[in-house]
Scaffold this motif. Sequence first.
Motif, mmCIF file in Angstrom:
data_model
loop_
_atom_site.group_PDB
_atom_site.id
_atom_site.type_symbol
_atom_site.label_atom_id
_atom_site.label_comp_id
_atom_site.label_asym_id
_atom_site.label_seq_id
_atom_site.Cartn_x
_atom_site.Cartn_y
_atom_site.Cartn_z
ATOM 1 N N GLY A 302 -4.149 5.423 -6.900
ATOM 2 C CA GLY A 302 -3.664 4.611 -5.840
ATOM 3 C C GLY A 302 -2.899 5.225 -4.932
ATOM 4 N N GLY A 303 -1.871 4.618 -4.188
ATOM 5 C CA GLY A 303 -1.432 4.957 -3.001
ATOM 6 C C GLY A 303 -2.505 5.196 -1.667
ATOM 7 N N ALA A 304 -3.629 5.379 -1.936
ATOM 8 C CA ALA A 304 -4.435 5.369 -1.044
ATOM 9 C C ALA A 304 -5.957 5.010 -1.556
ATOM 10 N N HIS A 324 -8.091 1.251 -9.849
ATOM 11 C CA HIS A 324 -7.316 1.303 -8.644
ATOM 12 C C HIS A 324 -5.934 0.635 -9.043
ATOM 13 N N SER A 325 -5.123 1.052 -8.050
ATOM 14 C CA SER A 325 -3.600 0.712 -8.098
ATOM 15 C C SER A 325 -3.329 0.367 -6.637
ATOM 16 N N TRP A 326 -2.824 -0.770 -6.197
ATOM 17 C CA TRP A 326 -2.466 -0.958 -4.907
ATOM 18 C C TRP A 326 -0.816 -1.269 -5.080
ATOM 19 N N GLY A 327 -0.172 -0.531 -4.158
ATOM 20 C CA GLY A 327 1.148 -0.860 -4.022
ATOM 21 C C GLY A 327 1.782 -0.235 -2.975
ATOM 22 N N MET A 328 3.267 -0.256 -2.866
ATOM 23 C CA MET A 328 3.938 0.039 -1.701
ATOM 24 C C MET A 328 5.196 0.519 -2.401
ATOM 25 N N THR A 329 6.189 1.335 -1.499
ATOM 26 C CA THR A 329 7.409 1.643 -2.068
ATOM 27 C C THR A 329 8.243 0.227 -1.963
ATOM 28 N N GLU A 330 8.033 -0.779 -1.096
ATOM 29 C CA GLU A 330 8.599 -2.010 -1.119
ATOM 30 C C GLU A 330 8.102 -2.847 -2.235
ATOM 31 N N ALA A 358 -12.456 -2.637 -5.646
ATOM 32 C CA ALA A 358 -11.367 -3.403 -5.086
ATOM 33 C C ALA A 358 -10.257 -2.832 -5.585
ATOM 34 N N GLN A 359 -9.168 -3.215 -4.758
ATOM 35 C CA GLN A 359 -7.844 -2.699 -5.077
ATOM 36 C C GLN A 359 -7.454 -3.463 -6.177
ATOM 37 N N GLY A 360 -7.872 -4.579 -6.296
ATOM 38 C CA GLY A 360 -7.480 -5.018 -7.664
ATOM 39 C C GLY A 360 -7.018 -6.542 -7.712
ATOM 40 N N GLY A 418 1.467 -4.658 6.375
ATOM 41 C CA GLY A 418 0.755 -3.849 7.506
ATOM 42 C C GLY A 418 -0.804 -3.462 6.888
ATOM 43 N N ASP A 419 -1.232 -3.844 5.724
ATOM 44 C CA ASP A 419 -2.597 -3.735 5.495
ATOM 45 C C ASP A 419 -3.421 -4.807 5.662
ATOM 46 N N LEU A 420 -4.530 -4.478 6.005
ATOM 47 C CA LEU A 420 -5.598 -5.689 6.208
ATOM 48 C C LEU A 420 -6.549 -5.660 5.153
ATOM 49 N N ASP A 433 -8.551 -2.337 6.173
ATOM 50 C CA ASP A 433 -8.003 -1.389 7.176
ATOM 51 C C ASP A 433 -6.635 -1.418 7.210
ATOM 52 N N ARG A 434 -5.838 -0.724 8.234
ATOM 53 C CA ARG A 434 -4.393 -0.661 8.167
ATOM 54 C C ARG A 434 -3.952 -1.057 9.618
ATOM 55 N N MET A 435 -2.933 -1.926 9.720
ATOM 56 C CA MET A 435 -2.378 -2.223 11.056
ATOM 57 C C MET A 435 -1.176 -1.152 11.303
ATOM 58 N N LYS A 436 -0.600 -0.663 10.283
ATOM 59 C CA LYS A 436 0.513 0.163 10.745
ATOM 60 C C LYS A 436 0.076 1.647 11.246
ATOM 61 N N ASP A 437 0.511 2.016 12.186
ATOM 62 C CA ASP A 437 0.231 3.222 13.046
ATOM 63 C C ASP A 437 0.743 4.523 12.036
ATOM 64 N N ILE A 439 -0.674 7.646 8.904
ATOM 65 C CA ILE A 439 -1.820 8.403 8.478
ATOM 66 C C ILE A 439 -1.203 8.816 7.137
ATOM 67 N N LYS A 440 -2.197 8.609 6.069
ATOM 68 C CA LYS A 440 -1.475 9.007 4.702
ATOM 69 C C LYS A 440 -2.414 10.042 4.343
ATOM 70 N N SER A 441 -1.959 11.260 4.226
ATOM 71 C CA SER A 441 -2.537 12.449 3.914
ATOM 72 C C SER A 441 -2.081 12.999 2.457
ATOM 73 N N GLU A 444 0.958 11.077 1.007
ATOM 74 C CA GLU A 444 2.139 10.901 1.764
ATOM 75 C C GLU A 444 2.056 10.624 2.977
ATOM 76 N N TRP A 445 3.053 9.716 3.759
ATOM 77 C CA TRP A 445 2.808 9.360 5.276
ATOM 78 C C TRP A 445 3.127 10.457 6.188
ATOM 79 N N ILE A 446 2.316 10.461 7.294
ATOM 80 C CA ILE A 446 2.571 11.028 8.513
ATOM 81 C C ILE A 446 2.689 9.975 9.529
HETATM 82 P P1 AMP Z 1 3.616 3.768 0.027
HETATM 83 O O1 AMP Z 1 5.001 2.870 0.128
HETATM 84 O O2 AMP Z 1 4.096 5.319 0.431
HETATM 85 O O3 AMP Z 1 3.475 3.536 -1.502
HETATM 86 O O4 AMP Z 1 2.571 3.559 0.667
HETATM 87 C C1 AMP Z 1 2.121 2.114 0.646
HETATM 88 C C2 AMP Z 1 0.944 1.895 1.463
HETATM 89 O O5 AMP Z 1 -0.351 2.793 0.870
HETATM 90 C C3 AMP Z 1 -0.020 0.392 1.322
HETATM 91 O O6 AMP Z 1 0.560 -0.565 2.256
HETATM 92 C C4 AMP Z 1 -1.222 1.105 1.799
HETATM 93 O O7 AMP Z 1 -1.642 1.053 3.169
HETATM 94 C C5 AMP Z 1 -1.660 2.196 0.995
HETATM 95 N N1 AMP Z 1 -2.071 2.179 -0.447
HETATM 96 C C6 AMP Z 1 -1.363 2.109 -1.417
HETATM 97 N N2 AMP Z 1 -2.344 1.845 -2.570
HETATM 98 C C7 AMP Z 1 -3.448 1.784 -2.049
HETATM 99 C C8 AMP Z 1 -4.899 1.499 -2.464
HETATM 100 N N3 AMP Z 1 -4.961 1.533 -3.943
HETATM 101 N N4 AMP Z 1 -5.959 1.690 -1.802
HETATM 102 C C9 AMP Z 1 -5.716 1.591 -0.295
HETATM 103 N N5 AMP Z 1 -4.289 1.795 0.254
HETATM 104 C C10 AMP Z 1 -3.402 2.067 -0.568
#
Ligand code: AMP
Length: 536
Positions: A302-304, A324-330, A358-360, A418-420, A433-437, A439-441, A444-446
């Motif tokens: 996850g994280g991307a 798959h694990s979807w999440g955010m720091t928030e 699917a992200q789940g 900010g995720d679509l 897709d992503r609305m926020k401007d 880049i995740k490399s 980690e964010w750029i």
């Molecule tokens: P962060 O706060 O650094 O963990 O970043 C959160 C963001 O990372 C999310 O809003 C998504 O844009 C992206 N992200 C996290 N998990 C996934 C995932 N499983 N698939 C696609 N994007 C993800």
Amino acid sequence: MLTGLMQPRPLTIAHLVERLEQLFAHKTVATAGTERVTYAEVADHARRLATVLDDLDVPVGARVATFASNNRRHLELYLAVPATKRVLHTLNIRLSAEHLEYIVDHAEDDVVFVERALLPRIWPSAERLSRVRHWIVLPDDSDAAVPADPRVLDYDELVAGAAPYRGCLEDAFAAEEENLAAGLCYTSGTTGPPKGVLYSHRSTMLHCLGTLAAGLVGIAESDVVMPIVPMFHANAWGLPYGAMLAGAALVLPGPSAEPEHLLSLMARERVTLAAAVPTVWTSLLPRLDDHDLSGLRMLLGGGAAVPASLSEAYRARVGLPLTHSWGMTEVSPVGAIGGTRSRHAGAAEEEQVAVRAAQGQPMPLVRLRLSDVEDGHEPPRDGRSIGELQVAGPWVASGYFRVEATDAFTEDGWLRTGDLATIDGEGYVRLADRMKDLIKSGGEWISSVELEAAIASHPDVAEVAVVARPDPRWGERPIAYVVLREGSATSADDLARHVSPLVARWWLPDEFVFMPVLPKTGTGKLSKSALRARTA
Ligand code: AMP
């Protein structure tokens, strides 16, 4: 209204200390294949750290920062700092000096615990971080110079010299103190500086229980959990706390992300559950066959986005897809976990692959909804209609530390991600897709906005736009589209040289593309979508 008659006991991280002592004293934490300690020792060190923090006059509520890789001492701080009502502030070791200084200063960190090998990355900032009263060095096998400075102290010496706090840490929390801040983690802002997410004891413990929920991640006592995802990134997805609550053994990889190191550790320790960003899983792929990974029951990615091809490659080679694990720091950070359900058991292969891609499904207690980006109505949950993903729940942020960011939340208090995404009739969310401007490399964010500002500060640059290019190794890499001032002969190398001192090295664009003009929308605004389409 009739109030229930149940004990108003607080949910607190302090609970973990006695639980480890009483139930799981002999279970182990292995670091980097070179050190093994028991949970009894971890808890004893946490109790000694409680005394150390008191002796250093670190106030209740003060921010205590860590600058460290995944190791046992970091885990002890995960326990001791919040269990004594201080706030654990995990610093991202990959940040540029400028961001790091901003964050330490903004958080008003009182103490920084820094791994010896990482001293050269943060000590040069010490003079500008005059509010930090103590720099405590976590020993490792590096020979990085330790400054001879009265502010610099040695972790092991302090711990060895302190008497363990003997009281019940949990009992020191009043019922309402479950809402005290326990952890702080900064995340990239699209525009503006990084923003702090302030976890509470309650949110952390509920998220922790979420990671134990059977059928999703379901951490159990029998697990051997290896968080490859850094402990500075959203509490390593909550896995260290989850493992301690469940009594699962922990394997912490230390500073190295070398594929051979990670895989041999996984094989030797009979890891059952490992978690990492897709970049790491991609890097391990070529060597999978050299190791016995038969102990594994779950691999979390996850994280991307985890490409289905990558997940399927794991399924073919180790018999397990990447979950798959979807999440955010928030979101503490886990919001949704992928995978099939009982009804998919007999489904065609392609359907199962599609479900796993699917992200789940949302974790228990987490609510997800979509909002149309144009008019804010809620699109149908039909798996096709796209909207901005919004999230609510007891481990979702309600604001940021010491900044107003009202546009990050809806009027009814949901977090705008900010995720679509789409959501289907069974609640599966798929990111589109992503609305926020950003880049995740490599997980980690750029910030494209900041990178653009750095490039635009070159006197020959008339216009610049940075967009993400999909990358097989890193997920995404920044590409800069540049319009030069007339008559300028500035080259890509010149621009790279100009930008280098201004940003972290891994932020440097992979390519500078020179254009006569940048594409615009009908209203004359820069069209990043046109550039993205060109870049993909
Ligand atoms: P962060 O706060 O650094 O963990 O970043 C959160 C963001 O990372 C999310 O809003 C998504 O844009 C992206 N992200 C996290 N998990 C996934 C995932 N499983 N698939 C696609 N994007 C993800």
